[in-house]
Design a protein around this motif. Structure first.
Motif, PDB file in Angstrom:
ATOM      1  N   MET A   1       0.831  -1.214   0.000  1.00 19.93           N
ATOM      2  CA  MET A   1       0.000   0.000   0.000  1.00 19.93           C
ATOM      3  C   MET A   1       0.859   1.255   0.000  1.00 19.93           C
ATOM      4  SD  MET A   1      -3.070  -0.850   2.629  1.00 19.93           S
ATOM      5  CE  MET A   1      -2.044  -1.341   3.993  1.00 19.93           C
TER       6      MET A   1
ATOM      7  N   ARG B   1      -1.860  -2.172  15.318  1.00 17.10           N
ATOM      8  CA  ARG B   1      -2.726  -1.267  14.574  1.00 17.10           C
ATOM      9  C   ARG B   1      -2.054   0.083  14.304  1.00 17.10           C
ATOM     10  NH1 ARG B   1      -8.335  -1.636  14.846  1.00 17.10           N
ATOM     11  NH2 ARG B   1      -8.086  -2.890  16.707  1.00 17.10           N
TER      12      ARG B   1
ATOM     13  N   LEU C   1       0.883  -0.266  11.819  1.00 23.75           N
ATOM     14  CA  LEU C   1       0.408  -0.500  10.451  1.00 23.75           C
ATOM     15  C   LEU C   1       0.093   0.843   9.805  1.00 23.75           C
ATOM     16  CD1 LEU C   1      -2.205  -3.436  10.358  1.00 23.75           C
ATOM     17  CD2 LEU C   1       0.011  -3.350   9.235  1.00 23.75           C
ATOM     18  N   PHE C   2      -0.625   1.678  10.564  1.00 23.57           N
ATOM     19  CA  PHE C   2      -1.034   2.995  10.067  1.00 23.57           C
ATOM     20  C   PHE C   2       0.175   3.886   9.811  1.00 23.57           C
ATOM     21  CE2 PHE C   2      -2.039   7.427  11.019  1.00 23.57           C
ATOM     22  CZ  PHE C   2      -3.075   7.668  10.128  1.00 23.57           C
TER      23      PHE C   2
ATOM     24  N   THR D   1       2.610   2.596   6.952  1.00 21.44           N
ATOM     25  CA  THR D   1       2.006   2.794   5.631  1.00 21.44           C
ATOM     26  C   THR D   1       2.056   4.270   5.251  1.00 21.44           C
ATOM     27  OG1 THR D   1       0.493   0.973   6.104  1.00 21.44           O
ATOM     28  CG2 THR D   1      -0.056   2.360   4.243  1.00 21.44           C
ATOM     29  N   ALA D   2       1.683   5.139   6.184  1.00 19.83           N
ATOM     30  CA  ALA D   2       1.678   6.571   5.886  1.00 19.83           C
ATOM     31  C   ALA D   2       3.085   7.071   5.581  1.00 19.83           C
ATOM     32  CB  ALA D   2       1.080   7.342   7.064  1.00 19.83           C
TER      33      ALA D   2
ATOM     34  N   MET E   1       4.076   6.059   2.131  1.00 19.86           N
ATOM     35  CA  MET E   1       3.336   6.834   1.127  1.00 19.86           C
ATOM     36  C   MET E   1       3.941   8.227   0.962  1.00 19.86           C
ATOM     37  SD  MET E   1      -0.613   5.982   1.928  1.00 19.86           S
ATOM     38  CE  MET E   1      -1.415   4.472   1.406  1.00 19.86           C
TER      39      MET E   1
ATOM     40  N   LEU F   1      -5.484   4.326   4.346  1.00 19.11           N
ATOM     41  CA  LEU F   1      -4.999   4.437   5.718  1.00 19.11           C
ATOM     42  C   LEU F   1      -6.052   4.025   6.739  1.00 19.11           C
ATOM     43  CD1 LEU F   1      -3.021   7.773   5.378  1.00 19.11           C
ATOM     44  CD2 LEU F   1      -2.084   5.507   5.784  1.00 19.11           C
TER      45      LEU F   1
ATOM     46  N   THR G   1      -5.682  -0.346   7.465  1.00 22.97           N
ATOM     47  CA  THR G   1      -4.796  -0.386   8.635  1.00 22.97           C
ATOM     48  C   THR G   1      -5.604  -0.254   9.937  1.00 22.97           C
ATOM     49  OG1 THR G   1      -4.323   1.993   8.719  1.00 22.97           O
ATOM     50  CG2 THR G   1      -2.947   0.686   7.286  1.00 22.97           C
TER      51      THR G   1
ATOM     52  N   GLY H   1      -6.007  -4.749   1.776  1.00 19.41           N
ATOM     53  CA  GLY H   1      -4.615  -4.411   2.020  1.00 19.41           C
ATOM     54  C   GLY H   1      -3.688  -4.888   0.920  1.00 19.41           C
TER      55      GLY H   1
ATOM     56  N   SER I   1      -6.836  -1.966  -2.231  1.00 22.58           N
ATOM     57  CA  SER I   1      -6.389  -0.585  -2.079  1.00 22.58           C
ATOM     58  C   SER I   1      -5.599  -0.153  -3.306  1.00 22.58           C
ATOM     59  CB  SER I   1      -5.564  -0.431  -0.804  1.00 22.58           C
ATOM     60  OG  SER I   1      -4.462  -1.294  -0.831  1.00 22.58           O
TER      61      SER I   1
ATOM     62  N   PHE J   1      -6.279   3.033  -5.779  1.00 25.80           N
ATOM     63  CA  PHE J   1      -5.334   4.115  -6.079  1.00 25.80           C
ATOM     64  C   PHE J   1      -5.272   4.380  -7.586  1.00 25.80           C
ATOM     65  CE2 PHE J   1      -2.812   2.496  -2.163  1.00 25.80           C
ATOM     66  CZ  PHE J   1      -3.650   3.186  -1.310  1.00 25.80           C
TER      67      PHE J   1
END
Lengths: 560, 99
Positions: free
Chosen positions: A78, A237, A240-241, A244-245, A248, B29, B33, B54, B58, B62
């Motif tokens: 992702m 949790r 993961l957030f 990923t951010a 990105m 996000l 997640t 996931g 996703s 995109f």
């Protein structure tokens, strides 16, 4: 013909193709050299970005990474694709309209020369950490398939990159990358399709995925591993957030990707290239998790409960055991191999993640011609990324430091020569890293993404979307973001005050997004406390927001 | 473009961006997640939905978001009479005549 013969043939054919393209696309001036003359069609540019982006790690390691991390591996899938949405919507069209050569060019013109220098240092650091791994990748693929030493492999890779990058600059690199994308995607898809057909009867890996996933879940549970699909087995949790951010925002801040949007003719073409880039990338990225599942299933299915004597008769088991990436140890001496999560009883003692893609065709019993093609695909992925990174290093030195800051009176011919010399130097440094790899390449990549997110992304977007952002704010923001991210990660990896220390349990790979937010807050606060930028700078921002109108570098004189 | 047109063009662009980036954040996000465990209770042809989002969903989202953005922006440019390629060709011709 055996695997070795096919591999040699594929490598010779693809390398000749790259060199042929290089000879046809020599750079005639600095515009050719840094931005391919600003005339690359959107589809070609998209394929070049895709090849630029997908490195040896994406091609060779990602499927394995996902296979072993299970759902945790999704952060890479992702993060490394979601960043393109940010690029397409927030940066690509505006940087194209701005129309110069490098990322520090924008930072320097929009803010100040101090900001430009900080940007140059970041660009070089981020690109160097990356390129080190690529040259090593070239060497490893050569040594595994062509029976030469890793160092000889690195030298061959250097010679090829040196040839087309020095001769053609961005122009040569772009068109070879188009060829390299074609090679790598074919090499990735053929085994995936063949294995999917073999295992599930459905030739489309994305559809066959589900059936095998269910089986793998059961097998893993039987053997005592966490279920493959369980969501928080690798990261919790929050992480993961955050990871990923960070990936990105880091992706959207990587200079070797951003400069690609200078190379199209118009803003419209820049937007379209962003689409094509993610489209081409998504073909590989959505196939990777399927390959991971197929391959892990195949290996466990072959190995678990089989007798050691039988296993040693299988060609691929023998071959990969020789490389040390696969190893068995019949600990309880019963002649049967058991794969378990417990260190004490697990008898498949080494099961390297890189096997997933490289051994895939052999495990599935595909013809030898395809095994050779996979090697050529791995080389294409490593070479294309290396050359894109080298261009950033070369342009940062020759264009941003030497020309812009030290010798603004230089002639076109001098600038072109400096670009080529800097490229030559870059290849030497990359080769040196390939031969003497720093032991911490993996750790340093987390650093590169964190720093890109913490430095470039906030100042570029604020520079476009907020006219009031000024030089003092940008420099302060970058300084705070970089320092915070670097201290946190370096302390976590090597220890400054306490090795492994975390703030609220935030993984080092996820801190970049926190640093990016800090950067933004500081940028806004300091900008508001100091004088607004000059009318001239505000006009520049106004100008990049609209396509057309005395555009395409007519004002800046970028495209001759 | 007149100043009014310019600000209208920019506002339309910002609105489109806000909508698309919100979807991006919710899908990339949020769903995959923060809320992945709740979504995993839903089964999509045998695959837990959160897991599928996931690793596949996703990414498709995109690609679709950028495609939509490109399409809308091209329509927007067109409605404001922006044609960069024609402008460029005109500049080139003018430059050719001058030299």
């Amino acid at each position: 013909m055996d695997t070795f013969g096919w591999t040699v043939l594929w490598v010779v054919i693809t390398f000749s193709l790259y060199i042929g393209i290089a000879i046809r696309s020599r750079a005639k001036n600095t515009s050719d050299y840094y931005v391919a003359g600003g005339g690359v069609p959107a589809v070609a540019n998209g394929a070049a970005v895709a090849a630029d982006w997908m490195s040896a790690a994406s091609f060779i390691s990602m499927a394995g990474l996902v296979a072993f991390m299970g759902y945790g591996g999704s952060v890479f899938l992702m993060g490394w694709t979601g960043g393109y949405v940010l690029l397409a919507l927030l940066l690509a069209p505006y940087l194209r309209k701005f129309g110069k050569y490098t990322v520090p060019d924008f930072v320097g013109d929009r803010y100040s020369d101090t900001a430009r220098v900080v940007a140059v240092v970041c660009a070089i650091f981020v690109s160097l950490t990356y390129v080190a791994g690529q040259m090593r990748g070239v060497g490893v693929v050569f040594s595994r398939f062509l029976e030469v030493s890793v160092n000889v492999g690195v030298f061959i890779g250097m010679a090829v990159v040196l040839f087309y990058a020095v001769l053609g600059g961005m122009k040569g690199i772009t068109w070879t990358q188009v060829a390299q994308y074609s090679v790598l995607i074919v090499a990735y898809l053929i085994p995936a399709i063949a294995i999917s057909t073999d295992l599930t009867g459905n030739p489309i890996p994305h559809l066959g995925f589900g059936e095998i996933l269910t089986k793998l879940d059961l097998i893993q549970a039987d053997l005592g591993f966490a279920e493959y699909t369980s969501e928080f087995a690798t990261f919790d949790r929050k992480n993961l957030f955050l990871i990923t951010a960070t990936l990105m925002f880091g992706t959207a801040g990587l200079p070797h990707v951003i400069v690609r949007f200078y190379t199209t003719r118009t803003v419209k073409e820049a937007r379209r290239s962003a689409f094509w880039a993610l489209f081409f990338i998504s073909i590989l990225y959505t196939t990777a998790p399927a390959i991971g599942v197929f391959s892990k299933y195949n290996v466990i299915d072959t190995v678990e409960g089989a007798s050691l004597a039988e296993l040693e008769q299988i060609d691929w088991v023998k071959g990969w055991s020789d490389t040390g990436l696969l190893a068995f140890d019949d600990k309880n001496g019963d002649g049967i191999i058991n794969y378990t999560p417990d260190e004490a009883t697990n008898e498949m003692v080494t099961f390297d993640r890189d096997i997933m893609v490289l051994a895939n065709p052999e495990v599935a019993g595909l013809p030898k011609i395809i095994v050779g093609l996979v090697a050529a695909g791995g080389l294409a992925a490593a070479l294309s990324t290396a050359s894109g990174l080298l261009l950033v290093i070369s342009s940062s030195i020759a264009h941003d430091l030497v020309y812009k800051l030290a010798r603004p009176d230089a002639t076109e011919a001098q600038r072109l020569l400096w670009g080529r010399l800097a490229m030559g130097l870059g290849v030497m440094v990359a080769g040196w890293f390939g031969i003497n790899p720093p032991g911490f390449v993996g750790e340093v990549v987390a650093l590169a993404f964190g720093l890109a997110a913490a430095s470039f992304f906030p100042i570029l977007t604020f520079g476009i979307f907020w006219k009031r952002a000024n030089a003092a704010g940008a420099v302060a923001g970058m300084a705070v973001g970089l320092t915070f991210a670097a201290l946190y990660m370096i302390n976590n990896i090597w220890g400054i005050w306490e090795k492994g220390w975390t703030l609220w349990g935030i993984n080092k790979s996820g801190i970049g997004i926190v640093a990016a937010v800090l950067n933004g807050i500081v940028l806004v606060a300091v900008s508001l406390m100091t004088k607004p930028p000059s009318q001239e700078l505000q006009d520049l921002v106004e100008d990049v927001r609209y396509p057309g109108e005395q555009s395409i570098g007519a004002k800046s004189g970028a495209i001759a | 473009m007149t100043p009014t047109d310019r600000s209208k063009y920019w506002r339309t662009n910002l609105r489109l961006m806000t909508v698309l980036l919100t979807i991006w954040a919710v899908v990339g996000l949020g769903m995959s997640t923060l809320f992945v465990d709740s979504l995993n209770n839903i089964s999509l042809g045998g695959i837990p939905f959160g897991f599928w989002m996931g690793q596949q969903g996703s990414i498709f989202t995109f690609v679709a978001l950028i495609a939509f953005y490109v399409w809308r922006m091209e329509k927007l440019d067109e409605s404001y009479g922006i044609d960069e390629a024609a402008e460029l060709d005109a500049t080139r011709v003018a430059a050719g005549e001058a030299s």
